[in-house]
Scaffold this motif. Structure first.
Motif, PDB file in Angstrom:
ATOM      1  N   ARG A 114       3.616  10.502  -6.976  1.00  0.00           N
ATOM      2  CA  ARG A 114       3.784  11.836  -6.095  1.00  0.00           C
ATOM      3  C   ARG A 114       5.260  12.143  -6.403  1.00  0.00           C
ATOM      4  O   ARG A 114       6.046  11.465  -6.837  1.00  0.00           O
ATOM      5  CB  ARG A 114       3.389  11.573  -4.849  1.00  0.00           C
TER       6      ARG A 114
ATOM      7  N   ALA B 218       0.941  -1.334  -0.039  1.00  0.00           N
ATOM      8  CA  ALA B 218      -0.029  -0.095  -0.016  1.00  0.00           C
ATOM      9  C   ALA B 218       0.730   1.238  -0.040  1.00  0.00           C
ATOM     10  O   ALA B 218       0.467   2.234  -0.632  1.00  0.00           O
ATOM     11  CB  ALA B 218      -1.126  -0.186   1.370  1.00  0.00           C
ATOM     12  N   LEU B 219       1.849   1.075   0.809  1.00  0.00           N
ATOM     13  CA  LEU B 219       2.642   2.344   0.731  1.00  0.00           C
ATOM     14  C   LEU B 219       3.394   2.717  -0.710  1.00  0.00           C
ATOM     15  O   LEU B 219       3.323   3.967  -0.925  1.00  0.00           O
ATOM     16  CB  LEU B 219       3.888   2.409   1.662  1.00  0.00           C
ATOM     17  N   ARG B 220       3.921   1.714  -1.393  1.00  0.00           N
ATOM     18  CA  ARG B 220       4.376   1.884  -2.668  1.00  0.00           C
ATOM     19  C   ARG B 220       3.300   2.442  -3.586  1.00  0.00           C
ATOM     20  O   ARG B 220       3.801   3.385  -4.595  1.00  0.00           O
ATOM     21  CB  ARG B 220       5.094   0.710  -3.054  1.00  0.00           C
ATOM     22  N   LYS B 221       2.305   1.719  -3.587  1.00  0.00           N
ATOM     23  CA  LYS B 221       0.992   2.332  -4.276  1.00  0.00           C
ATOM     24  C   LYS B 221       0.725   3.978  -4.073  1.00  0.00           C
ATOM     25  O   LYS B 221       0.193   4.578  -5.070  1.00  0.00           O
ATOM     26  CB  LYS B 221      -0.275   1.574  -4.254  1.00  0.00           C
ATOM     27  N   PHE B 222       0.661   4.356  -2.757  1.00  0.00           N
ATOM     28  CA  PHE B 222       0.562   5.563  -2.371  1.00  0.00           C
ATOM     29  C   PHE B 222       1.413   6.590  -2.865  1.00  0.00           C
ATOM     30  O   PHE B 222       1.027   7.673  -3.253  1.00  0.00           O
ATOM     31  CB  PHE B 222       0.258   5.617  -0.818  1.00  0.00           C
ATOM     32  N   VAL B 223       2.922   6.259  -2.910  1.00  0.00           N
ATOM     33  CA  VAL B 223       3.792   7.527  -3.337  1.00  0.00           C
ATOM     34  C   VAL B 223       4.154   7.035  -4.763  1.00  0.00           C
ATOM     35  O   VAL B 223       5.180   8.115  -5.116  1.00  0.00           O
ATOM     36  CB  VAL B 223       5.129   7.241  -2.494  1.00  0.00           C
ATOM     37  N   ARG B 224       3.698   6.235  -5.310  1.00  0.00           N
ATOM     38  CA  ARG B 224       4.017   5.896  -6.820  1.00  0.00           C
ATOM     39  C   ARG B 224       4.103   7.289  -7.776  1.00  0.00           C
ATOM     40  O   ARG B 224       4.951   7.680  -8.471  1.00  0.00           O
ATOM     41  CB  ARG B 224       3.198   4.837  -7.532  1.00  0.00           C
TER      42      ARG B 224
END
Length: 92
Positions: free
Chosen positions: A75, A67-73
């Motif tokens: 940005r 989830a963190l990788r998907k969130f910052v992809r």
């Protein structure tokens, strides 16, 4: 002897050091638990180790795309973009 050790290390000046070390240990512990519990390449039980090498690409992709990788992809790689833009872009 013990009293002097306590007086030396339990000063208010060393609280930030304790906090930084505590956060670092917490991050390492969280990563260790994450790898042991959900990494598809780590097998703790005897039954799973006997299975050998599994070609389960979907499970590996799910582990890697958390989830963190998907969130910052998508940005910008900035911590404070508004402050960076204020100081780097000319004001008209």
């Amino acid at each position: 002897m013990a009293s002097s050790t306590v007086n030396r290390w339990l000063r208010p000046e060393v609280y930030p050091l304790f906090a930084a070390v505590g956060v670092a240990v917490g991050i390492c512990g969280a990563q260790l638990i994450r790898n042991i519990c959900i990494n598809p390449e780590v097998r703790v039980t005897k039954e799973n180790r006997a299975a050998g090498v599994l070609e389960n690409h979907a499970e590996g992709e799910k582990y890697a795309e958390h989830a963190l990788r998907k969130f910052v992809r998508n940005r910008a790689p900035q911590i404070m973009p508004s402050v960076n833009n204020f100081f780097s872009k000319p004001q008209i």
